[in-house]
Design an enzyme around this catalytic site. Structure first.
Site, PDB file in Angstrom:
ATOM      1  N   GLY A 123     -17.940  39.943  42.272  1.00  0.00           N
ATOM      2  CA  GLY A 123     -18.121  41.118  41.426  1.00  0.00           C
ATOM      3  C   GLY A 123     -17.737  42.448  42.054  1.00  0.00           C
TER       4      GLY A 123
ATOM      5  N   ASP B 145     -30.134  44.466  41.309  1.00  0.00           N
ATOM      6  CA  ASP B 145     -31.113  44.241  40.236  1.00  0.00           C
ATOM      7  C   ASP B 145     -32.501  44.141  40.864  1.00  0.00           C
ATOM      8  OD1 ASP B 145     -32.549  43.478  38.050  1.00  0.00           O
ATOM      9  OD2 ASP B 145     -31.416  41.674  37.593  1.00  0.00           O
TER      10      ASP B 145
ATOM     11  N   ASP C  77     -19.632  39.711  35.564  1.00  0.00           N
ATOM     12  CA  ASP C  77     -19.281  38.635  34.644  1.00  0.00           C
ATOM     13  C   ASP C  77     -20.463  38.127  33.853  1.00  0.00           C
ATOM     14  OD1 ASP C  77     -20.605  37.350  36.881  1.00  0.00           O
ATOM     15  OD2 ASP C  77     -19.903  35.458  36.045  1.00  0.00           O
TER      16      ASP C  77
ATOM     17  N   ARG D 142     -15.030  40.133  33.596  1.00  0.00           N
ATOM     18  CA  ARG D 142     -14.882  40.945  34.799  1.00  0.00           C
ATOM     19  C   ARG D 142     -13.791  41.999  34.622  1.00  0.00           C
ATOM     20  NH1 ARG D 142     -17.779  38.366  38.977  1.00  0.00           N
ATOM     21  NH2 ARG D 142     -17.779  36.112  38.896  1.00  0.00           N
TER      22      ARG D 142
HETATM   23  P1  5GP Z   1     -30.519  40.862  42.683  1.00  0.00           P
HETATM   24  O1  5GP Z   1     -30.715  39.898  43.830  1.00  0.00           O
HETATM   25  O2  5GP Z   1     -30.478  42.308  43.130  1.00  0.00           O
HETATM   26  O3  5GP Z   1     -31.542  40.646  41.588  1.00  0.00           O
HETATM   27  O4  5GP Z   1     -29.156  40.481  41.980  1.00  0.00           O
HETATM   28  C1  5GP Z   1     -27.962  40.764  42.597  1.00  0.00           C
HETATM   29  C2  5GP Z   1     -26.813  39.979  42.005  1.00  0.00           C
HETATM   30  O5  5GP Z   1     -27.118  39.417  40.727  1.00  0.00           O
HETATM   31  C3  5GP Z   1     -25.633  40.910  41.796  1.00  0.00           C
HETATM   32  O6  5GP Z   1     -24.834  41.005  42.954  1.00  0.00           O
HETATM   33  C4  5GP Z   1     -24.938  40.244  40.626  1.00  0.00           C
HETATM   34  O7  5GP Z   1     -24.091  39.227  41.106  1.00  0.00           O
HETATM   35  C5  5GP Z   1     -26.054  39.628  39.838  1.00  0.00           C
HETATM   36  N1  5GP Z   1     -26.507  40.536  38.770  1.00  0.00           N
HETATM   37  C6  5GP Z   1     -27.653  41.272  38.726  1.00  0.00           C
HETATM   38  N2  5GP Z   1     -27.730  41.984  37.590  1.00  0.00           N
HETATM   39  C7  5GP Z   1     -26.600  41.713  36.899  1.00  0.00           C
HETATM   40  C8  5GP Z   1     -26.085  42.151  35.626  1.00  0.00           C
HETATM   41  O8  5GP Z   1     -26.665  42.950  34.885  1.00  0.00           O
HETATM   42  N3  5GP Z   1     -24.879  41.634  35.238  1.00  0.00           N
HETATM   43  C9  5GP Z   1     -24.184  40.737  36.022  1.00  0.00           C
HETATM   44  N4  5GP Z   1     -23.003  40.299  35.539  1.00  0.00           N
HETATM   45  N5  5GP Z   1     -24.633  40.302  37.216  1.00  0.00           N
HETATM   46  C10 5GP Z   1     -25.827  40.784  37.646  1.00  0.00           C
END
Ligand code: 5GP
Length: 181
Positions: free
Chosen positions: A50, A109, A165, A171
């Site tokens: 991403g 996130d 994605d 993407r």
């Molecule tokens: P975290 O560990 O911070 O919850 O999530 C990080 C990863 O989850 C990001 O690098 C991404 O790959 C995926 N991710 C989190 N939120 C989103 C979102 O809203 N859309 C997409 N496509 N991927 C997300």
């Protein structure tokens, strides 16, 4: 001809960050990094897949010498929620010991993925370690994470486009939009 992915695709929701705003903000972030990393040994680490789109725009707007390396990781769990359990699928090509490292992330996130990456990379003894995240969601505040550079704060909603994605699609959208599920 327009982009292959049509705006008429029902899965593409409201545009949250238009392409022009992305362009402007990426230039501002690159300017800030260029000031901070003058006379340093800057290495950008991109997290596949991403972050590639953001990273390539960011890197071309930097005015300081810079190198790039990539990691691929996978987090277990369902497709739209991070579990924080991370597996390295592809590691860096080279050592980061003594380097000034900036991790370039597409979106934070829960912050769990980033927390794992920071711990893993800090153990390799870089000279410095910072984070540049294009997008951040409110949940990231639950873990003690303050990326040094942040593009945009988003509401707590799943987004697609500009590298992000859903099932490997979308993407290539030039903007960041919500996903209609
Ligand atoms: P975290 O560990 O911070 O919850 O999530 C990080 C990863 O989850 C990001 O690098 C991404 O790959 C995926 N991710 C989190 N939120 C989103 C979102 O809203 N859309 C997409 N496509 N991927 C997300």
């Amino acid at each position: 001809m327009g982009p292959v992915t049509s705006r008429n695709d029902a899965a593409i929701g409201e545009i949250l960050v238009p392409a022009d705003d992305l362009t402007c903000r990426v230039k501002e972030l690159a300017a800030a990094i260029s000031v901070d990393y003058q006379d340093r040994d800057l290495l950008l680490i991109g997290v596949l897949k991403g972050a590639v789109f953001f990273l390539s725009d960011l890197m071309r707007a930097l005015t300081v010498p810079v190198e790039v390396d990539f990691m691929a990781i996978s987090s277990y769990g369902s497709s739209t929620k991070s579990s924080g359990v991370v597996r390295i699928l592809k590691d860096l090509d080279a050592s980061i010991e003594g380097r000034d490292v900036v991790i370039v992330e597409d979106i934070v996130d829960s912050g769990l993925t980033l927390q794992y990456l920071l711990r893993n990379l800090a153990a390799r003894q870089p000279a410095s370690l910072e984070v540049c995240a294009l997008l951040i969601k409110p949940g990231a505040r639950k873990v003690d994470l303050e990326p040094r550079y942040v593009g945009f704060e988003l509401p707590d909603q799943f987004v697609i486009g500009y590298g992000l994605d859903h099932g490997e699609r979308y993407r290539n959208l030039p903007y960041v939009a919500g996903l209609n599920q």
